[in-house]
Design a protein around this motif. Structure first.
Motif, PDB file in Angstrom:
ATOM      1  N   ARG A 135      46.569  34.309  49.368  1.00 36.63           N
ATOM      2  CA  ARG A 135      46.715  35.669  48.851  1.00 36.63           C
ATOM      3  C   ARG A 135      47.084  35.668  47.374  1.00 36.63           C
ATOM      4  O   ARG A 135      46.619  36.513  46.602  1.00 36.63           O
ATOM      5  CB  ARG A 135      47.750  36.440  49.673  1.00 36.63           C
ATOM      6  CG  ARG A 135      47.247  36.805  51.063  1.00 36.63           C
ATOM      7  CD  ARG A 135      48.187  37.754  51.781  1.00 36.63           C
ATOM      8  NE  ARG A 135      49.406  37.085  52.220  1.00 36.63           N
ATOM      9  CZ  ARG A 135      50.634  37.514  51.981  1.00 36.63           C
ATOM     10  NH1 ARG A 135      50.814  38.616  51.273  1.00 36.63           N
ATOM     11  NH2 ARG A 135      51.682  36.867  52.436  1.00 36.63           N
ATOM     12  N   LEU A 136      47.914  34.719  46.971  1.00 33.05           N
ATOM     13  CA  LEU A 136      48.287  34.613  45.565  1.00 33.05           C
ATOM     14  C   LEU A 136      47.083  34.231  44.713  1.00 33.05           C
ATOM     15  O   LEU A 136      46.891  34.768  43.612  1.00 33.05           O
ATOM     16  CB  LEU A 136      49.406  33.587  45.394  1.00 33.05           C
ATOM     17  CG  LEU A 136      49.848  33.309  43.946  1.00 33.05           C
ATOM     18  CD1 LEU A 136      50.329  34.594  43.276  1.00 33.05           C
ATOM     19  CD2 LEU A 136      50.945  32.241  43.923  1.00 33.05           C
ATOM     20  N   GLU A 137      46.269  33.333  45.232  1.00 35.94           N
ATOM     21  CA  GLU A 137      45.070  32.925  44.498  1.00 35.94           C
ATOM     22  C   GLU A 137      44.131  34.114  44.292  1.00 35.94           C
ATOM     23  O   GLU A 137      43.590  34.325  43.209  1.00 35.94           O
ATOM     24  CB  GLU A 137      44.356  31.808  45.264  1.00 35.94           C
ATOM     25  CG  GLU A 137      43.119  31.270  44.546  1.00 35.94           C
ATOM     26  CD  GLU A 137      42.437  30.160  45.312  1.00 35.94           C
ATOM     27  OE1 GLU A 137      41.347  29.720  44.888  1.00 35.94           O
ATOM     28  OE2 GLU A 137      42.993  29.732  46.348  1.00 35.94           O
ATOM     29  N   ALA A 138      43.938  34.902  45.349  1.00 31.61           N
ATOM     30  CA  ALA A 138      43.068  36.078  45.249  1.00 31.61           C
ATOM     31  C   ALA A 138      43.664  37.118  44.293  1.00 31.61           C
ATOM     32  O   ALA A 138      42.946  37.710  43.473  1.00 31.61           O
ATOM     33  CB  ALA A 138      42.856  36.690  46.629  1.00 31.61           C
ATOM     34  N   ALA A 139      44.974  37.328  44.381  1.00 35.13           N
ATOM     35  CA  ALA A 139      45.631  38.308  43.518  1.00 35.13           C
ATOM     36  C   ALA A 139      45.579  37.868  42.056  1.00 35.13           C
ATOM     37  O   ALA A 139      45.379  38.697  41.156  1.00 35.13           O
ATOM     38  CB  ALA A 139      47.081  38.511  43.950  1.00 35.13           C
ATOM     39  N   THR A 140      45.746  36.573  41.812  1.00 33.09           N
ATOM     40  CA  THR A 140      45.683  36.052  40.446  1.00 33.09           C
ATOM     41  C   THR A 140      44.285  36.214  39.870  1.00 33.09           C
ATOM     42  O   THR A 140      44.119  36.599  38.701  1.00 33.09           O
ATOM     43  CB  THR A 140      46.096  34.573  40.419  1.00 33.09           C
ATOM     44  OG1 THR A 140      47.432  34.434  40.926  1.00 33.09           O
ATOM     45  CG2 THR A 140      46.040  34.020  39.006  1.00 33.09           C
ATOM     46  N   ALA A 141      43.279  35.942  40.687  1.00 38.59           N
ATOM     47  CA  ALA A 141      41.890  36.106  40.231  1.00 38.59           C
ATOM     48  C   ALA A 141      41.611  37.573  39.895  1.00 38.59           C
ATOM     49  O   ALA A 141      40.956  37.880  38.887  1.00 38.59           O
ATOM     50  CB  ALA A 141      40.923  35.610  41.297  1.00 38.59           C
ATOM     51  N   HIS A 142      42.131  38.468  40.728  1.00 39.86           N
ATOM     52  CA  HIS A 142      41.929  39.900  40.475  1.00 39.86           C
ATOM     53  C   HIS A 142      42.640  40.323  39.195  1.00 39.86           C
ATOM     54  O   HIS A 142      42.085  41.089  38.391  1.00 39.86           O
ATOM     55  CB  HIS A 142      42.461  40.704  41.662  1.00 39.86           C
ATOM     56  CG  HIS A 142      42.271  42.182  41.540  1.00 39.86           C
ATOM     57  ND1 HIS A 142      41.035  42.759  41.325  1.00 39.86           N
ATOM     58  CD2 HIS A 142      43.171  43.215  41.581  1.00 39.86           C
ATOM     59  CE1 HIS A 142      41.174  44.079  41.247  1.00 39.86           C
ATOM     60  NE2 HIS A 142      42.443  44.374  41.393  1.00 39.86           N
TER      61      HIS A 142
END
Length: 258
Positions: A135-142
């Motif tokens: 989830r952190l990876e996805a949020a960081t990409a966003h």
């Protein structure tokens, strides 16, 4: 239709050439009005407003995304700490088990049971840690995507503002030139005639004086009737006239038709 004006009722007189000069003043005023409208409607102004609204919305989305990344970063640290705590405890118990320090069978069984429980707990916590990481990876990409869009939007907005300022500068330079020309052109027109012209101009959509050509007022585009044209023909050349149809100052020309 404006208030009818008949030649005999207009008290002003002005040299015919001065009256023709008033048409030049009118032409310059129309050009100045057009430039004022152009300045108000420069396309880059509305485009800049649209981009600023988009940037404000994007800034709000970016702030939310940054807050989410911050929350997930803290959550990840906690998950890592929980896993490490269980891993450390399990490693300690396994070391005790392997060292042979446990005396009784009951204590041994209890220790083995605890190690198995810690193993399951560690596996569960590692799953939680993995979920948080994803989830952190996805949020960081966003967040990075929004940040890149914000940078791109800022660059585009700066370009639009520069184009707007160039358009303003071009218009303002032309306005300054035309105002100087208007001042020179109006210099020979009497104050009374200019006041009447400005009054008519305010009353009739920016056109206060119009030429009479081919029996037609170029202000309202109406052809004047023969009776009124006869009255005009009877007036001296320096009489200041008004259009019977629209009320604008009516200026005779070589093509008046009277």
């Amino acid at each position: 239709m404006g208030e009818p004006r008949r030649p005999g009722r207009d008290p002003l007189n002005a040299d015919p050439f001065i009256q023709l000069r008033l048409l030049d003043v009118q032409a310059l005023d129309l050009r100045l009005d057009q430039l004022a409208h152009r300045r108000r409607t420069v396309p880059e102004v509305s485009e800049g407003e649209r981009l600023r609204a988009e940037r404000a919305k994007l800034a709000s989305e970016l702030a939310t995304a940054q807050a989410q990344v911050s929350d997930l970063t803290r959550e990840q640290r906690k998950a890592e700490a929980d896993v490490e705590q269980v891993r450390t405890r399990r490693a300690r118990d396994e070391q005790r088990l392997q060292s042979g320090q446990v005396g009784s069978a009951r204590d041994l069984q209890s220790l083995q049971s605890e190690i198995e429980s810690l193993q399951r707990r560690q596996s569960d916590l590692e799953d939680v840690e993995l979920d948080v990481m994803e989830r952190l990876e996805a949020a960081t990409a966003h967040e990075q995507e929004l940040s890149a869009r914000e940078t791109e939007l800022g660059t585009k907005l700066a370009e639009v503002d520069q184009a707007r300022d160039r358009a303003y500068a071009e218009i303002d330079a032309e306005v300054d030139r035309l105002r100087r020309e208007r001042t020179d052109t109006a210099a020979g027109v009497s104050d009374d005639l200019l006041r009447l012209y400005e009054k008519r101009r305010a009353q009739h959509g920016g056109v206060g004086a119009a030429a009479l050509r081919q029996r037609r007022c170029e202000g309202c585009r109406m052809e004047l009737d023969a009776r009124y044209l006869g009255q005009i023909a009877a007036k001296p050349d320096d009489a200041v006239l008004s259009c019977e149809e629209c009320g604008r100052i009516l200026i005779r020309t070589l093509e008046s038709g009277v």
